[in-house]
Design an enzyme around this catalytic site. Structure first.
Site, short mmCIF file in Angstrom:
data_model
loop_
_atom_site.label_atom_id
_atom_site.label_comp_id
_atom_site.label_asym_id
_atom_site.label_seq_id
_atom_site.Cartn_x
_atom_site.Cartn_y
_atom_site.Cartn_z
N GLN A 181 0.83 -1.21 0.00
CA GLN A 181 0.00 0.00 0.00
C GLN A 181 0.87 1.27 0.00
O GLN A 181 0.46 2.30 -0.48
CB GLN A 181 -0.93 0.02 1.21
N ASP A 222 -6.31 2.10 12.43
CA ASP A 222 -7.53 1.34 12.09
C ASP A 222 -8.47 1.22 13.27
O ASP A 222 -9.68 1.05 13.11
CB ASP A 222 -7.15 -0.04 11.56
N LYS A 233 -1.61 -0.90 10.30
CA LYS A 233 -1.02 -1.91 9.39
C LYS A 233 0.19 -2.58 10.01
O LYS A 233 1.02 -1.92 10.64
CB LYS A 233 -0.64 -1.20 8.08
O1 MRU Z 1 -5.34 -3.28 5.10
P1 MRU Z 1 -5.62 -1.82 4.83
O2 MRU Z 1 -4.93 -1.33 3.61
O3 MRU Z 1 -7.09 -1.53 4.87
O4 MRU Z 1 -4.98 -1.09 6.07
C1 MRU Z 1 -5.05 0.31 6.23
C2 MRU Z 1 -4.05 0.80 7.18
O5 MRU Z 1 -3.66 0.13 8.09
C3 MRU Z 1 -3.50 2.15 6.99
O6 MRU Z 1 -2.20 2.17 7.46
C4 MRU Z 1 -4.19 3.28 7.62
O7 MRU Z 1 -3.39 3.93 8.53
C5 MRU Z 1 -5.42 3.10 8.33
S1 MRU Z 1 -6.65 3.86 7.41
C6 MRU Z 1 -6.28 5.55 7.25
#
Ligand code: MRU
Length: 313
Positions: A181, A222, A233
């Site tokens: 990502q 999250d 993440k």
């Molecule tokens: O698995 P994802 O791509 O949905 O995870 C998203 C995240 O963890 C991002 O790092 C983010 O900080 C959270 S949403 C702004």
């Protein structure tokens, strides 16, 4: 639609004519800018699970449009909400948005939630920018840009605001294994915003910090538990430990829709385990998608209301 200069409706929207929830398919970025039409809640659930739309606030917004889709189709709304709630476990914005939609499942309400989430991003970015000194070289992980929030971005929003104020010199972009990502999505957004950046292997962060080339770490979230422990993440916790070791500030930028006061601590946050096939096609694998950074490693949590220190220094 240009390269990464996206309007909120380019990222996710509801179309009455269909009806459909239309997503920018994030699995195919940055090479292809392609939309995905979801005509049923089941199709949207698959799209969320497979990360066509991802990022905690964007998942919540997509789910809100999913409720509007179910209402427009005359589907059972409780069944639709239950299916959407089960699509991904960690981002609390999903259950937050579904709860918000309970009393009014209309498309107009979903659009209002979307607009409000983007407004929260702009407000928190302005607060977060105050934490940056001139010439800051920031490191970020995963994608917490407009793609992840339905517009503007949380951590990347903070970087954009700092850049506009002339305070940001450079961004180190963790590639963010295994689904990249960072190197696919965050780099694309920074390129569009004209912000100097370079992708690094996740494992390069420690040596860059040791060399004095990083001034702060900025991530999204999250789910933030009541005590400030923060799920983000996988790999975020390692960065927080590294930042503490190198005496660097570690900032979390997230809207209040990501704060879960019903979850007391990080140990209570459900962590999504994804298929090992995302790591290796051949060998056994373990693939937790998120980790929890303890509150004591977080210098500040920034929401639309301002800057908070989760644990007093
Ligand atoms: O698995 P994802 O791509 O949905 O995870 C998203 C995240 O963890 C991002 O790092 C983010 O900080 C959270 S949403 C702004």
């Amino acid at each position: 639609m240009g390269r990464g200069d996206l309007e909120p409706a380019d990222i996710v929207r509801f179309e009455e004519d269909g009806p459909t929830v239309v997503l920018l398919d994030q699995r195919r970025l940055p090479d292809e800018v392609v939309e995905l039409e979801c005509r049923t809640v089941e199709e949207l659930v698959v799209a969320i699970r497979e990360l066509a739309v991802r990022g905690a606030p964007a998942i919540g917004i997509a789910a809100a449009y999913g409720v509007a889709l179910a209402a427009a189709r005359g589907d059972d709304l409780d069944a639709a909400a239950a299916a959407l709630a089960a699509s991904r476990p960690t981002a609390v914005n999903l259950t937050w948005a579904l709860a918000e939609m309970r009393h009014d499942p209309s498309a107009a309400h979903a659009r209002r939630l979307h607009e409000e989430e983007v407004a929260r991003c702009r407000a928190m970015a302005a607060h977060a920018a105050e934490l940056f000194g001139p010439g800051t070289r920031a490191l970020t992980h995963c994608n917490a840009g407009g793609l992840a929030t339905g517009g503007y971005g949380s951590a990347v929003g903070a970087l954009r605001a700092a850049w506009e104020r002339g305070l940001l010199a450079h961004v180190w972009v963790d590639e963010t294994r295994p689904l990249l990502q960072g190197s696919r999505l965050t780099a694309w957004e920074l390129e569009t915003a004209g912000i100097p950046h370079a992708v690094i292997a996740d494992s390069a962060a420690a040596s860059l910090m040791a060399a004095g080339e990083v001034d702060c770490v900025v991530t999204g979230a999250d789910r933030i538990a009541a005590n400030g422990d923060t799920a983000n993440k996988i790999g975020t916790y390692s960065l927080a430990v590294l930042a503490a070791h190198h005496d660097l500030p570690f900032y979390v930028v997230a809207p209040t829709s990501t704060i879960d006061l019903d979850t007391p601590t990080g140990a209570d946050i459900p962590i999504e385990e994804r298929s090992g096939a995302e790591l290796t096609a051949r060998f056994p694998a373990r693939n937790p998608a998120f980790d929890v950074t303890p509150a004591e490693l977080i210098t500040a949590i920034v929401t639309e209301h301002g800057v908070r220190q989760p644990v007093a220094p």
